[in-house]
Design a protein around this motif. Structure first.
Motif, PDB file in Angstrom:
ATOM      1  N   UNK A 168      43.270  31.524  42.345  1.00 32.59           N
ATOM      2  CA  UNK A 168      43.832  32.441  41.355  1.00 32.59           C
ATOM      3  C   UNK A 168      43.060  33.758  41.340  1.00 32.59           C
ATOM      4  N   UNK A 169      41.744  33.677  41.364  1.00 34.01           N
ATOM      5  CA  UNK A 169      40.930  34.893  41.377  1.00 34.01           C
ATOM      6  C   UNK A 169      41.206  35.724  42.626  1.00 34.01           C
ATOM      7  N   UNK A 170      41.389  35.041  43.751  1.00 37.16           N
ATOM      8  CA  UNK A 170      41.670  35.759  44.990  1.00 37.16           C
ATOM      9  C   UNK A 170      43.029  36.438  44.930  1.00 37.16           C
ATOM     10  N   UNK A 171      44.001  35.765  44.322  1.00 35.81           N
ATOM     11  CA  UNK A 171      45.333  36.356  44.160  1.00 35.81           C
ATOM     12  C   UNK A 171      45.265  37.630  43.313  1.00 35.81           C
ATOM     13  N   UNK A 172      44.491  37.544  42.235  1.00 35.38           N
ATOM     14  CA  UNK A 172      44.354  38.706  41.353  1.00 35.38           C
ATOM     15  C   UNK A 172      43.674  39.860  42.086  1.00 35.38           C
ATOM     16  N   UNK A 173      42.624  39.526  42.849  1.00 32.68           N
ATOM     17  CA  UNK A 173      41.909  40.558  43.610  1.00 32.68           C
ATOM     18  C   UNK A 173      42.807  41.185  44.667  1.00 32.68           C
ATOM     19  N   UNK A 174      43.605  40.346  45.340  1.00 31.14           N
ATOM     20  CA  UNK A 174      44.518  40.852  46.369  1.00 31.14           C
ATOM     21  C   UNK A 174      45.576  41.767  45.759  1.00 31.14           C
ATOM     22  N   UNK A 175      46.087  41.372  44.574  1.00 36.90           N
ATOM     23  CA  UNK A 175      47.104  42.182  43.902  1.00 36.90           C
ATOM     24  C   UNK A 175      46.526  43.525  43.483  1.00 36.90           C
ATOM     25  N   UNK A 176      45.282  43.520  42.989  1.00 39.93           N
ATOM     26  CA  UNK A 176      44.632  44.762  42.576  1.00 39.93           C
ATOM     27  C   UNK A 176      44.415  45.663  43.783  1.00 39.93           C
ATOM     28  N   UNK A 177      44.017  45.094  44.889  1.00 42.61           N
ATOM     29  CA  UNK A 177      43.792  45.876  46.103  1.00 42.61           C
ATOM     30  C   UNK A 177      45.092  46.460  46.633  1.00 42.61           C
ATOM     31  N   UNK A 178      46.158  45.647  46.560  1.00 50.66           N
ATOM     32  CA  UNK A 178      47.474  46.132  46.989  1.00 50.66           C
ATOM     33  C   UNK A 178      47.935  47.283  46.107  1.00 50.66           C
ATOM     34  N   UNK A 179      47.637  47.192  44.793  1.00 44.82           N
ATOM     35  CA  UNK A 179      47.997  48.268  43.887  1.00 44.82           C
ATOM     36  C   UNK A 179      47.264  49.555  44.206  1.00 44.82           C
TER      37      UNK A 179
END
Length: 239
Positions: free
Chosen positions: A221-232
């Motif tokens: 879950x933390x990795x998903x959030x980090x990936x989404x933030x990076x994509x943003x």
């Protein structure tokens, strides 16, 4: 005295129930990403129905925790928080060992048969590198304890979270579990302990297994959030 209309029953909404069942399968099989919008109009067209039974179906799934309905915005697949994951896993740690003990007392032979079938299916899924198939088999194994426990109240309690647990398994752990041996070996150990009737060690192994699942869910879950933030950030940078 009660009037004749006070206990009138509505006609069963069989169409909405069938749509809810199909959408539940789609969500627990990972066909809709966590947090994604569920398009009512497209679904209605796909099912060949009006939007009314689709909305009713989504309302049913909201009660199961699979869908979040946001007024004026639409319906979305649930997205768990770390606290939600921790609460679900603690719920499992409390309930599953007791359900296993009861199923051993109530229907040991039927439970063992179901557990073996699930583990065989998991082995085949691992060989095929099929994460969805592995997740389904994993779910079947854990649900076997409740199916055979003989206690309708315990079954009802588990049913309140079963769909969400199955969905989290598909989204957050099955893609890695199908490639690793640790989880598979733990399930085999649980079967052996169940057959031996050693529920002291069974409970300890189940808790270790579920806590490991919790930690894995949280990490993913933390990795998903980090990936989404990076994509943003990348999206903004490209403007």
């Amino acid at each position: 005295m009660l009037s004749g209309s006070s206990f009138r029953l509505d006609t069963p909404k069989s169409l909405a129930i069938r749509i809810a069942q199909r959408l539940r399968e789609a969500i627990t099989d990972g066909q809709f990403p966590l947090g994604s919008m569920i398009p009512e109009e497209s679904l209605a067209t796909s099912f060949g129905v009006s939007r009314t039974p689709v909305r009713e179906a989504l309302g049913q799934l909201q009660l199961q925790g699979l869908v979040v309905i946001r007024p004026q915005r639409g319906s979305y697949v649930f997205e768990p928080s770390e606290d939600d994951i921790a609460a679900l896993c603690e719920f499992r740690c409390v309930l599953e060992p007791r359900a296993a003990e009861l199923s051993h007392r109530n229907d040991s032979e039927g439970t063992v048969k179901a557990l073996r079938a699930a583990i065989d299916e998991m082995a085949q899924a691992r060989a095929a590198r099929d994460a969805v198939r592995y997740g389904r088999a994993d779910t079947a194994l854990h649900e076997a304890f409740f199916t055979h426990c003989g206690n309708p109240y315990m079954q009802g309690a588990y049913a309140t979270a079963a769909a969400k647990i199955a969905a989290l398994r598909i989204y957050l752990s099955a893609p890695t579990d199908v490639l690793n041996t640790a989880g598979f070996e733990q399930h085999s150990e649980l079967l052996a302990l169940f057959e031996a009737g050693d529920f002291t060690r069974f409970e300890a192994t189940m808790r270790m297994h579920v806590i490991g699942t919790r930690d894995n869910y949280t990490r993913v879950l933390k990795q998903r959030i980090a990936d989404a933030a990076e994509a943003g950030k990348s999206s903004i940078g490209g403007l």
